[in-house]
Design an enzyme around this catalytic site. Structure first.
Site, PDB file in Angstrom:
ATOM      1  N   GLY A  46       9.975  -3.259   1.222  1.00 57.40           N
ATOM      2  CA  GLY A  46       8.740  -2.517   1.031  1.00 57.40           C
ATOM      3  C   GLY A  46       8.918  -1.097   1.531  1.00 57.40           C
ATOM      4  O   GLY A  46       9.810  -0.830   2.352  1.00 57.40           O
ATOM      5  N   GLN A  51       6.901   7.250   4.486  1.00 59.49           N
ATOM      6  CA  GLN A  51       8.265   6.985   4.978  1.00 59.49           C
ATOM      7  C   GLN A  51       9.310   7.860   4.305  1.00 59.49           C
ATOM      8  O   GLN A  51      10.433   7.963   4.794  1.00 59.49           O
ATOM      9  CB  GLN A  51       8.629   5.509   4.783  1.00 59.49           C
ATOM     10  CG  GLN A  51       7.845   4.573   5.698  1.00 59.49           C
ATOM     11  CD  GLN A  51       8.308   3.143   5.519  1.00 59.49           C
ATOM     12  OE1 GLN A  51       7.891   2.469   4.591  1.00 59.49           O
ATOM     13  NE2 GLN A  51       9.190   2.689   6.394  1.00 59.49           N
ATOM     14  N   CYS A  97      11.312  -2.507  10.300  1.00 58.42           N
ATOM     15  CA  CYS A  97      10.789  -1.356   9.556  1.00 58.42           C
ATOM     16  C   CYS A  97      11.927  -0.378   9.298  1.00 58.42           C
ATOM     17  O   CYS A  97      12.704  -0.095  10.205  1.00 58.42           O
ATOM     18  CB  CYS A  97       9.690  -0.675  10.371  1.00 58.42           C
ATOM     19  SG  CYS A  97       9.000   0.780   9.575  1.00 58.42           S
ATOM     20  N   LEU A  98      12.011   0.133   8.071  1.00 59.53           N
ATOM     21  CA  LEU A  98      13.074   1.081   7.729  1.00 59.53           C
ATOM     22  C   LEU A  98      12.966   2.364   8.558  1.00 59.53           C
ATOM     23  O   LEU A  98      13.952   3.072   8.727  1.00 59.53           O
ATOM     24  CB  LEU A  98      13.026   1.413   6.237  1.00 59.53           C
ATOM     25  CG  LEU A  98      13.340   0.238   5.292  1.00 59.53           C
ATOM     26  CD1 LEU A  98      13.064   0.623   3.845  1.00 59.53           C
ATOM     27  CD2 LEU A  98      14.780  -0.237   5.452  1.00 59.53           C
ATOM     28  N   HIS A 139       1.798  -4.550   6.468  1.00 60.09           N
ATOM     29  CA  HIS A 139       2.719  -3.583   7.083  1.00 60.09           C
ATOM     30  C   HIS A 139       2.652  -2.238   6.348  1.00 60.09           C
ATOM     31  O   HIS A 139       2.546  -1.182   6.977  1.00 60.09           O
ATOM     32  CB  HIS A 139       4.144  -4.163   7.034  1.00 60.09           C
ATOM     33  CG  HIS A 139       5.194  -3.293   7.651  1.00 60.09           C
ATOM     34  ND1 HIS A 139       5.849  -3.616   8.820  1.00 60.09           N
ATOM     35  CD2 HIS A 139       5.720  -2.103   7.257  1.00 60.09           C
ATOM     36  CE1 HIS A 139       6.722  -2.658   9.117  1.00 60.09           C
ATOM     37  NE2 HIS A 139       6.664  -1.730   8.171  1.00 60.09           N
ATOM     38  N   GLU A 140       2.700  -2.277   5.004  1.00 65.45           N
ATOM     39  CA  GLU A 140       2.716  -1.012   4.233  1.00 65.45           C
ATOM     40  C   GLU A 140       1.368  -0.302   4.288  1.00 65.45           C
ATOM     41  O   GLU A 140       1.313   0.929   4.344  1.00 65.45           O
ATOM     42  CB  GLU A 140       3.113  -1.260   2.776  1.00 65.45           C
ATOM     43  CG  GLU A 140       4.493  -1.900   2.554  1.00 65.45           C
ATOM     44  CD  GLU A 140       5.629  -1.268   3.327  1.00 65.45           C
ATOM     45  OE1 GLU A 140       5.552  -0.084   3.716  1.00 65.45           O
ATOM     46  OE2 GLU A 140       6.622  -1.985   3.571  1.00 65.45           O
ATOM     47  N   HIS A 143       1.140   1.644   7.316  1.00 69.62           N
ATOM     48  CA  HIS A 143       1.872   2.924   7.238  1.00 69.62           C
ATOM     49  C   HIS A 143       0.986   4.048   6.711  1.00 69.62           C
ATOM     50  O   HIS A 143       1.030   5.160   7.234  1.00 69.62           O
ATOM     51  CB  HIS A 143       3.087   2.796   6.306  1.00 69.62           C
ATOM     52  CG  HIS A 143       4.344   2.373   6.995  1.00 69.62           C
ATOM     53  ND1 HIS A 143       4.859   3.011   8.098  1.00 69.62           N
ATOM     54  CD2 HIS A 143       5.222   1.370   6.713  1.00 69.62           C
ATOM     55  CE1 HIS A 143       5.988   2.416   8.474  1.00 69.62           C
ATOM     56  NE2 HIS A 143       6.229   1.413   7.652  1.00 69.62           N
TER      57      HIS A 143
HETATM   58 ZN    ZN Z   1       7.727   0.063   7.873  1.00 66.12          ZN
END
Ligand code: ZN
Length: 180
Positions: A46, A51, A97-98, A139-140, A143
């Site tokens: 995701g 991000q 998380c990236l 989660h997204e 963000h």
């Molecule tokens: Zn994340």
């Protein structure tokens, strides 16, 4: 299409509320294409627009193919997503998380959510998501509201250091859940 650099947790853009998408044209499609390509290149499941440094309410999710999960494999693209309903028990699960490479945490999330939003052409969509997909949506959507998973853990010992995906040798798969 292009793979764009993923910003890290110390970048202030990840702490801002992103702006609503108002125009559904070529530049939005380019942003979505870049987000999908960047998510795939990073082996993530995701990604949210902030991000990659774009403060807009756009998220993409694609879970790895899993025969037992009919929600897996499909690409979800949502603009201006909102959780309209949560159901089921809350469940603690491991999340990465990236934008926070090298760490995972145990985060409590609703196991079932209904999400509404718009697709890349501005058409209304509504999705009922369970399990990992429900976790990914929460989660997204966090963000685009300036929230990171590290804010959601109950206590610091629920955050663990891991070998990030890109530095892993095949035999040491310490990151079990893919990052979001
Ligand atoms: Zn994340």
């Amino acid at each position: 299409m292009a793979v764009r650099p993923i910003v890290r947790a110390d970048n202030p853009i990840l702490r801002k509320k992103s702006r609503k998408v108002q125009r559904f044209g070529r530049s939005l499609q380019n942003l979505i294409d870049d987000m999908v390509e960047t998510m795939h290149a990073a082996h993530g499941v995701g990604l949210a627009a902030p991000q990659i440094g774009v403060s807009q309410r756009v998220i993409v999710i694609q879970l790895p193919e899993d025969e037992e999960d009919p929600q897996s494999g499909k690409l979800y693209v949502l603009c201006n997503p909102e959780i309209v309903r949560t159901a089921g028990e809350e469940e603690e699960g491991e999340e990465g998380c990236l934008s926070v490479p090298g760490f995972v945490g145990d985060v409590r999330r609703a196991t079932v959510v209904t999400v509404k939003g718009l697709d890349s052409k501005g058409r209304k969509i509504r999705i009922r998501a369970e399990g990992l997909l429900a976790r990914a949506f929460q989660h997204e959507i966090d963000h685009i509201n300036g929230v990171l998973f590290i804010d959601r853990v109950d206590s610091p010992e629920k955050i663990r250091r891991i070998v990030p995906m890109e530095e892993q040798k095949p035999q040491e798969a310490s990151q079990k859940e893919p990052a979001l």
